[in-house]
Scaffold this motif. Structure first.
Motif, mmCIF file in Angstrom:
data_model
loop_
_atom_site.group_PDB
_atom_site.id
_atom_site.type_symbol
_atom_site.label_atom_id
_atom_site.label_comp_id
_atom_site.label_asym_id
_atom_site.label_seq_id
_atom_site.Cartn_x
_atom_site.Cartn_y
_atom_site.Cartn_z
ATOM 1 N N LEU A 22 0.803 -1.219 0.000
ATOM 2 C CA LEU A 22 0.000 0.000 0.000
ATOM 3 C C LEU A 22 0.838 1.272 0.000
ATOM 4 O O LEU A 22 0.465 2.266 -0.612
ATOM 5 C CB LEU A 22 -0.916 0.022 1.229
ATOM 6 C CG LEU A 22 -2.220 -0.765 1.164
ATOM 7 C CD1 LEU A 22 -2.992 -0.598 2.449
ATOM 8 C CD2 LEU A 22 -3.067 -0.314 -0.011
ATOM 9 N N PHE A 23 1.975 1.252 0.689
ATOM 10 C CA PHE A 23 2.729 2.482 0.907
ATOM 11 C C PHE A 23 4.139 2.448 0.307
ATOM 12 O O PHE A 23 4.909 3.377 0.525
ATOM 13 C CB PHE A 23 2.823 2.772 2.414
ATOM 14 C CG PHE A 23 1.477 2.943 3.067
ATOM 15 C CD1 PHE A 23 0.810 4.153 3.008
ATOM 16 C CD2 PHE A 23 0.873 1.887 3.726
ATOM 17 C CE1 PHE A 23 -0.427 4.316 3.609
ATOM 18 C CE2 PHE A 23 -0.361 2.037 4.332
ATOM 19 C CZ PHE A 23 -1.016 3.258 4.272
ATOM 20 N N GLY A 24 4.450 1.394 -0.449
ATOM 21 C CA GLY A 24 5.765 1.316 -1.064
ATOM 22 C C GLY A 24 5.702 1.093 -2.558
ATOM 23 O O GLY A 24 6.674 0.647 -3.182
ATOM 24 N N ARG A 25 4.592 1.414 -3.168
ATOM 25 C CA ARG A 25 4.410 1.199 -4.604
ATOM 26 C C ARG A 25 4.992 2.375 -5.396
ATOM 27 O O ARG A 25 4.967 3.519 -4.950
ATOM 28 C CB ARG A 25 2.912 1.054 -4.907
ATOM 29 C CG ARG A 25 2.580 0.766 -6.356
ATOM 30 C CD ARG A 25 1.077 0.763 -6.556
ATOM 31 N NE ARG A 25 0.454 -0.400 -5.960
ATOM 32 C CZ ARG A 25 0.182 -1.530 -6.594
ATOM 33 N NH1 ARG A 25 0.481 -1.642 -7.877
ATOM 34 N NH2 ARG A 25 -0.400 -2.533 -5.979
ATOM 35 N N ASP A 26 5.501 2.082 -6.579
ATOM 36 C CA ASP A 26 5.987 3.148 -7.472
ATOM 37 C C ASP A 26 4.826 4.001 -7.940
ATOM 38 O O ASP A 26 3.701 3.520 -8.100
ATOM 39 C CB ASP A 26 6.708 2.549 -8.679
ATOM 40 C CG ASP A 26 8.015 1.860 -8.292
ATOM 41 O OD1 ASP A 26 8.590 2.257 -7.256
ATOM 42 O OD2 ASP A 26 8.440 0.945 -9.017
ATOM 43 N N TYR A 27 5.123 5.282 -8.182
ATOM 44 C CA TYR A 27 4.075 6.212 -8.614
ATOM 45 C C TYR A 27 3.773 6.005 -10.087
ATOM 46 O O TYR A 27 4.665 6.061 -10.934
ATOM 47 C CB TYR A 27 4.509 7.651 -8.354
ATOM 48 C CG TYR A 27 3.433 8.667 -8.652
ATOM 49 C CD1 TYR A 27 2.277 8.706 -7.881
ATOM 50 C CD2 TYR A 27 3.578 9.572 -9.693
ATOM 51 C CE1 TYR A 27 1.275 9.633 -8.134
ATOM 52 C CE2 TYR A 27 2.585 10.505 -9.953
ATOM 53 C CZ TYR A 27 1.446 10.531 -9.170
ATOM 54 O OH TYR A 27 0.449 11.446 -9.434
ATOM 55 N N ASN A 28 2.500 5.760 -10.387
ATOM 56 C CA ASN A 28 2.046 5.555 -11.757
ATOM 57 C C ASN A 28 1.127 6.725 -12.119
ATOM 58 O O ASN A 28 -0.061 6.721 -11.811
ATOM 59 C CB ASN A 28 1.304 4.220 -11.875
ATOM 60 C CG ASN A 28 0.983 3.864 -13.314
ATOM 61 O OD1 ASN A 28 0.856 4.736 -14.168
ATOM 62 N ND2 ASN A 28 0.844 2.575 -13.584
ATOM 63 N N GLU A 29 1.704 7.734 -12.779
ATOM 64 C CA GLU A 29 0.956 8.956 -13.050
ATOM 65 C C GLU A 29 -0.242 8.712 -13.969
ATOM 66 O O GLU A 29 -1.324 9.260 -13.760
ATOM 67 C CB GLU A 29 1.878 9.998 -13.677
ATOM 68 C CG GLU A 29 1.208 11.346 -13.905
ATOM 69 C CD GLU A 29 2.157 12.393 -14.445
ATOM 70 O OE1 GLU A 29 1.711 13.527 -14.705
ATOM 71 O OE2 GLU A 29 3.349 12.075 -14.604
ATOM 72 N N ALA A 30 -0.052 7.860 -14.986
ATOM 73 C CA ALA A 30 -1.141 7.587 -15.927
ATOM 74 C C ALA A 30 -2.314 6.907 -15.223
ATOM 75 O O ALA A 30 -3.483 7.244 -15.461
ATOM 76 C CB ALA A 30 -0.628 6.720 -17.072
ATOM 77 N N LEU A 31 -2.007 5.952 -14.343
ATOM 78 C CA LEU A 31 -3.066 5.244 -13.615
ATOM 79 C C LEU A 31 -3.783 6.179 -12.653
ATOM 80 O O LEU A 31 -5.016 6.154 -12.555
ATOM 81 C CB LEU A 31 -2.470 4.060 -12.863
ATOM 82 C CG LEU A 31 -3.437 3.252 -11.989
ATOM 83 C CD1 LEU A 31 -4.560 2.660 -12.836
ATOM 84 C CD2 LEU A 31 -2.698 2.156 -11.234
ATOM 85 N N VAL A 32 -3.026 7.018 -11.948
ATOM 86 C CA VAL A 32 -3.635 7.959 -11.006
ATOM 87 C C VAL A 32 -4.549 8.938 -11.747
ATOM 88 O O VAL A 32 -5.661 9.234 -11.298
ATOM 89 C CB VAL A 32 -2.547 8.725 -10.225
ATOM 90 C CG1 VAL A 32 -3.163 9.871 -9.424
ATOM 91 C CG2 VAL A 32 -1.801 7.779 -9.293
ATOM 92 N N HIS A 33 -4.097 9.414 -12.899
ATOM 93 C CA HIS A 33 -4.926 10.321 -13.699
ATOM 94 C C HIS A 33 -6.225 9.639 -14.127
ATOM 95 O O HIS A 33 -7.310 10.226 -14.057
ATOM 96 C CB HIS A 33 -4.148 10.783 -14.930
ATOM 97 C CG HIS A 33 -4.932 11.696 -15.827
ATOM 98 N ND1 HIS A 33 -5.734 11.223 -16.848
ATOM 99 C CD2 HIS A 33 -5.073 13.047 -15.839
ATOM 100 C CE1 HIS A 33 -6.314 12.243 -17.449
ATOM 101 N NE2 HIS A 33 -5.932 13.356 -16.871
#
Length: 206
Positions: A22-33
């Motif tokens: 939950l708190f150590g995942r890489d940031y996925n900008e496309a998925l978050v958008h």
């Protein structure tokens, strides 16, 4: 992943081991958008209504004769080409704005946001968070003593005093774990999670 555990004064008293899922995942900008856009789109309601050429108030009289005027041919003033005429593709209240996001993608998007908040030191854990009475003044004083201004508070169960105290504060939102959404997470500069809410997150979303 280690998260800060704050005391009543808002100081980092110790650290707490949290799930890397939950708190150590890489940031996925496309998925978050995609997740944020879909959440906002699904909250929209069809409340726009425009009229077609058959619905506008008009006369069926031909506006001018067919030939000899130099104008383009016209049969009715309800034509979409005319001012005051109907729309060709009108908006209707039945319009559907919803976007489908799979559960796995939605949870991955939330985990990506939470992980980025933790990396940016915008997320912290508290043992408990409550106020003695349903008074906005008490909540403002508590947040001020912790050095917080605009904050999202996630609890394992809604405390009525805390919820009522936060209703008049635009910069403060109190929600339960199951009400956690991507828009609230990205809207607030700081996120406070109670220890019980953290355990529920790890139990539910892993």
């Amino acid at each position: 992943m280690e998260l800060k555990l704050l005391n009543a004064e808002g100081q980092a008293a110790s650290t707490l081991q949290a799930s890397d899922t939950l708190f150590g995942r890489d940031y996925n900008e496309a998925l978050v958008h995609q997740v944020v856009t879909a959440y906002m789109a699904n909250a929209r309601s069809g409340n726009r209504a425009q009229k077609t050429r058959s619905e506008v108030a008009h006369s069926t009289r031909k506006p001018f004769r067919q030939k000899g005027t130099g104008n383009a041919r016209a049969g009715m003033t309800s034509s979409p080409l005319w001012r005051g005429g109907g729309r060709i593709f009108p908006n209707k209240p039945t319009e559907n704005f919803s976007q489908k996001v799979n559960r796995k993608m939605y949870r991955a998007g939330l985990a990506s946001i939470l992980s980025q908040l933790a990396r940016e030191d915008r997320l912290a854990v508290v043992e408990d968070f409550h106020v003695e009475a349903p008074k906005t003044r008490l909540l403002v004083q508590k947040l001020k003593s912790m050095g917080l201004d605009s904050v999202l508070v996630i609890t394992d169960a809604i405390d009525e005093n805390l919820f009522l105290s936060s209703k008049n504060l635009y910069s403060v939102q109190v929600i339960e774990v199951m009400q956690t959404n991507p828009v609230s997470l990205v809207r607030f500069p700081k996120v406070l999670v109670t220890r019980g809410a953290l355990a529920k997150m790890e139990e539910t979303w892993q």
